[in-house]
Scaffold this motif. Structure first.
Motif, PDB file in Angstrom:
ATOM      1  N   TYR A  90       5.821   6.815   3.709  1.00  0.00           N
ATOM      2  CA  TYR A  90       5.602   8.086   3.039  1.00  0.00           C
ATOM      3  C   TYR A  90       4.112   8.363   2.816  1.00  0.00           C
ATOM      4  O   TYR A  90       3.708   9.499   2.564  1.00  0.00           O
ATOM      5  N   LEU A  91       3.284   7.316   2.914  1.00  0.00           N
ATOM      6  CA  LEU A  91       1.863   7.455   2.615  1.00  0.00           C
ATOM      7  C   LEU A  91       0.983   7.495   3.867  1.00  0.00           C
ATOM      8  O   LEU A  91      -0.217   7.741   3.781  1.00  0.00           O
ATOM      9  N   LEU A  92       1.579   7.278   5.023  1.00  0.00           N
ATOM     10  CA  LEU A  92       0.784   7.108   6.239  1.00  0.00           C
ATOM     11  C   LEU A  92      -0.094   8.317   6.557  1.00  0.00           C
ATOM     12  O   LEU A  92      -1.231   8.167   7.011  1.00  0.00           O
ATOM     13  N   ASP A  93       0.412   9.496   6.354  1.00  0.00           N
ATOM     14  CA  ASP A  93      -0.374  10.694   6.667  1.00  0.00           C
ATOM     15  C   ASP A  93      -1.515  10.894   5.672  1.00  0.00           C
ATOM     16  O   ASP A  93      -2.565  11.441   6.030  1.00  0.00           O
ATOM     17  N   ALA A  94      -1.324  10.458   4.438  1.00  0.00           N
ATOM     18  CA  ALA A  94      -2.330  10.686   3.398  1.00  0.00           C
ATOM     19  C   ALA A  94      -3.381   9.586   3.350  1.00  0.00           C
ATOM     20  O   ALA A  94      -4.467   9.793   2.802  1.00  0.00           O
ATOM     21  N   ALA A  95      -3.086   8.422   3.909  1.00  0.00           N
ATOM     22  CA  ALA A  95      -4.005   7.280   3.837  1.00  0.00           C
ATOM     23  C   ALA A  95      -4.942   7.243   5.035  1.00  0.00           C
ATOM     24  O   ALA A  95      -4.582   7.654   6.138  1.00  0.00           O
ATOM     25  N   LEU A 140     -12.214   7.780   0.641  1.00  0.00           N
ATOM     26  CA  LEU A 140     -11.068   7.442   1.474  1.00  0.00           C
ATOM     27  C   LEU A 140      -9.913   6.898   0.629  1.00  0.00           C
ATOM     28  O   LEU A 140     -10.070   6.548  -0.535  1.00  0.00           O
ATOM     29  N   VAL A 141      -8.747   6.828   1.271  1.00  0.00           N
ATOM     30  CA  VAL A 141      -7.546   6.274   0.643  1.00  0.00           C
ATOM     31  C   VAL A 141      -7.152   5.024   1.418  1.00  0.00           C
ATOM     32  O   VAL A 141      -6.960   5.072   2.641  1.00  0.00           O
ATOM     33  N   GLN A 142      -7.023   3.905   0.715  1.00  0.00           N
ATOM     34  CA  GLN A 142      -6.657   2.639   1.333  1.00  0.00           C
ATOM     35  C   GLN A 142      -5.312   2.169   0.782  1.00  0.00           C
ATOM     36  O   GLN A 142      -5.035   2.320  -0.414  1.00  0.00           O
ATOM     37  N   ALA A 143      -4.506   1.572   1.641  1.00  0.00           N
ATOM     38  CA  ALA A 143      -3.205   1.031   1.226  1.00  0.00           C
ATOM     39  C   ALA A 143      -3.071  -0.387   1.774  1.00  0.00           C
ATOM     40  O   ALA A 143      -3.284  -0.615   2.972  1.00  0.00           O
ATOM     41  N   TRP A 144      -2.733  -1.328   0.904  1.00  0.00           N
ATOM     42  CA  TRP A 144      -2.552  -2.725   1.275  1.00  0.00           C
ATOM     43  C   TRP A 144      -1.133  -3.141   0.908  1.00  0.00           C
ATOM     44  O   TRP A 144      -0.779  -3.181  -0.268  1.00  0.00           O
ATOM     45  N   TRP A 145      -0.312  -3.450   1.917  1.00  0.00           N
ATOM     46  CA  TRP A 145       1.078  -3.795   1.657  1.00  0.00           C
ATOM     47  C   TRP A 145       1.463  -5.002   2.515  1.00  0.00           C
ATOM     48  O   TRP A 145       0.722  -5.417   3.406  1.00  0.00           O
ATOM     49  N   GLY A 146       2.639  -5.567   2.256  1.00  0.00           N
ATOM     50  CA  GLY A 146       3.119  -6.662   3.074  1.00  0.00           C
ATOM     51  C   GLY A 146       3.678  -7.807   2.247  1.00  0.00           C
ATOM     52  O   GLY A 146       3.557  -7.826   1.025  1.00  0.00           O
ATOM     53  N   VAL A 193      -2.190  11.365  -4.602  1.00  0.00           N
ATOM     54  CA  VAL A 193      -3.166  10.933  -3.601  1.00  0.00           C
ATOM     55  C   VAL A 193      -3.769  12.136  -2.892  1.00  0.00           C
ATOM     56  O   VAL A 193      -4.994  12.230  -2.705  1.00  0.00           O
ATOM     57  N   GLU A 194      -2.932  13.060  -2.488  1.00  0.00           N
ATOM     58  CA  GLU A 194      -3.414  14.232  -1.749  1.00  0.00           C
ATOM     59  C   GLU A 194      -4.229  15.171  -2.623  1.00  0.00           C
ATOM     60  O   GLU A 194      -5.060  15.927  -2.117  1.00  0.00           O
ATOM     61  N   GLY A 195      -4.029  15.110  -3.925  1.00  0.00           N
ATOM     62  CA  GLY A 195      -4.754  15.992  -4.830  1.00  0.00           C
ATOM     63  C   GLY A 195      -6.000  15.379  -5.443  1.00  0.00           C
ATOM     64  O   GLY A 195      -6.628  15.986  -6.312  1.00  0.00           O
ATOM     65  N   LYS A 196      -6.371  14.194  -5.007  1.00  0.00           N
ATOM     66  CA  LYS A 196      -7.532  13.523  -5.599  1.00  0.00           C
ATOM     67  C   LYS A 196      -8.819  14.256  -5.234  1.00  0.00           C
ATOM     68  O   LYS A 196      -8.892  14.936  -4.204  1.00  0.00           O
ATOM     69  N   PRO A 197      -9.869  14.125  -6.052  1.00  0.00           N
ATOM     70  CA  PRO A 197     -11.156  14.741  -5.701  1.00  0.00           C
ATOM     71  C   PRO A 197     -11.750  14.084  -4.464  1.00  0.00           C
ATOM     72  O   PRO A 197     -11.474  12.913  -4.163  1.00  0.00           O
ATOM     73  N   GLU A 198     -12.579  14.816  -3.775  1.00  0.00           N
ATOM     74  CA  GLU A 198     -13.102  14.386  -2.479  1.00  0.00           C
ATOM     75  C   GLU A 198     -13.876  13.068  -2.553  1.00  0.00           C
ATOM     76  O   GLU A 198     -13.792  12.229  -1.661  1.00  0.00           O
ATOM     77  N   GLY A 199     -14.626  12.857  -3.623  1.00  0.00           N
ATOM     78  CA  GLY A 199     -15.496  11.684  -3.695  1.00  0.00           C
ATOM     79  C   GLY A 199     -14.861  10.448  -4.294  1.00  0.00           C
ATOM     80  O   GLY A 199     -15.522   9.411  -4.410  1.00  0.00           O
ATOM     81  N   LEU A 200     -13.599  10.515  -4.679  1.00  0.00           N
ATOM     82  CA  LEU A 200     -12.933   9.374  -5.296  1.00  0.00           C
ATOM     83  C   LEU A 200     -12.321   8.467  -4.241  1.00  0.00           C
ATOM     84  O   LEU A 200     -11.491   8.895  -3.444  1.00  0.00           O
ATOM     85  N   GLU A 201     -12.735   7.208  -4.221  1.00  0.00           N
ATOM     86  CA  GLU A 201     -12.125   6.210  -3.346  1.00  0.00           C
ATOM     87  C   GLU A 201     -10.888   5.664  -4.059  1.00  0.00           C
ATOM     88  O   GLU A 201     -10.947   5.242  -5.221  1.00  0.00           O
ATOM     89  N   LEU A 202      -9.756   5.673  -3.357  1.00  0.00           N
ATOM     90  CA  LEU A 202      -8.488   5.292  -3.965  1.00  0.00           C
ATOM     91  C   LEU A 202      -7.873   4.141  -3.183  1.00  0.00           C
ATOM     92  O   LEU A 202      -7.772   4.198  -1.951  1.00  0.00           O
ATOM     93  N   VAL A 203      -7.469   3.086  -3.892  1.00  0.00           N
ATOM     94  CA  VAL A 203      -6.864   1.916  -3.266  1.00  0.00           C
ATOM     95  C   VAL A 203      -5.503   1.657  -3.907  1.00  0.00           C
ATOM     96  O   VAL A 203      -5.396   1.576  -5.135  1.00  0.00           O
ATOM     97  N   LEU A 204      -4.472   1.539  -3.075  1.00  0.00           N
ATOM     98  CA  LEU A 204      -3.120   1.262  -3.558  1.00  0.00           C
ATOM     99  C   LEU A 204      -2.632  -0.031  -2.934  1.00  0.00           C
ATOM    100  O   LEU A 204      -2.811  -0.265  -1.740  1.00  0.00           O
ATOM    101  N   THR A 205      -1.999  -0.884  -3.733  1.00  0.00           N
ATOM    102  CA  THR A 205      -1.505  -2.154  -3.216  1.00  0.00           C
ATOM    103  C   THR A 205      -0.037  -2.333  -3.555  1.00  0.00           C
ATOM    104  O   THR A 205       0.520  -1.625  -4.392  1.00  0.00           O
TER     105      THR A 205
END
Length: 240
Positions: A210-215, A47-53, A190-202
């Motif tokens: 811009y990331l809502l659809d991909a996360a 999955l793709v996680q995004a932490w902002w604020g 983000v969209e091109g990452k391999p299926e099994g890679l967990e990705l976290v962006l802060t």
């Protein structure tokens, strides 16, 4: 025969109901204990996680997640886009010391001294150059993960270029919000990452629309009150 036993020798209702309750708890009622960390592979990463604020805790959350994954024997790498800090922050960071002592967890930072946009004498162009270098490095790490077998354990002392299960991109969203990197390029990675890679962006005080659809997970860490507003400087052991 005990009062909780049925006439046929089977456990009584009270005992059965207790077993049923424990069966639905984590560990089935057994208190977890620490065990040795051995290389393992996650079963449900990807999955793709995004932490902002504007609240404190984005990097802290990512580091905690990384520690948890490393504790299960998964390979974790932290790449920091903007972590130069301010004059009140010492060169030695507590998280780096802890990561160095934890099997399977590695880190690197491209952050320039100071903080982009502050009147601290740092050059905005240098901040941009370092953030762009971090984006290029992200591309290398994502590509390397795509070449690795993420369904299998990875060496805990292996180079991140040999693949990781979890990649933490600290302050990547901040770099995009501040125009230091192209948000579209970040989304493409983000969209091109391999299926099994967990990705976290802060990072960032502005919503990464811009990331809502991909996360898959987007968390807004909202400030209610912060000691910085009262003049408290970064403290050793809590901010660095």
């Amino acid at each position: 025969m005990s009062e909780q036993d049925d006439s046929d020798g089977q456990p009584g209702d009270d005992e059965r109901s207790r077993d049923d309750r424990l069966a639905n708890t984590p560990g089935k009622g057994v208190t977890p204990e620490a065990s040795a960390i051995e290389p393992a592979a996650p079963e449900e990463f990807g999955l793709v996680q995004a932490w902002w604020g504007d609240g404190k805790g984005k990097t802290t959350a990512a580091l905690g997640l990384g520690m948890r994954a490393a504790g299960h024997g998964y390979r974790v790498h932290l790449l920091q886009f903007m972590k130069g800090g301010t004059a009140s922050v010492e060169a030695v960071r507590g998280e780096y010391n802890a990561i160095a002592a934890l099997p399977g967890f590695s880190y690197e930072t491209t952050g320039n001294f100071g903080w982009h946009g502050f009147l601290d004498g740092t050059d905005d162009g240098e901040h941009a150059a370092r953030a762009e270098a971090a984006l290029a490095r992200t591309s290398e790490l994502v590509e390397a993960a795509g070449e690795a077998d993420l369904d299998a354990p990875l060496p805990l002392d292996g180079d991140p270029e040999d693949g990781v299960h979890l990649l933490l991109l600290d302050e990547a969203l901040y770099a995009a919000n501040r125009g230091l990197i192209d948000s579209e390029e970040l989304v493409a990675l983000v969209e091109g990452k391999p299926e099994g890679l967990e990705l976290v962006l802060t990072g960032g005080h502005e919503s990464p629309d811009y990331l809502l659809d991909a996360a898959d997970l987007v968390t807004n860490v909202r400030k209610v009150k912060h000691p910085f507003d009262e003049g408290q400087r970064a403290r050793k052991g809590t901010e660095y």
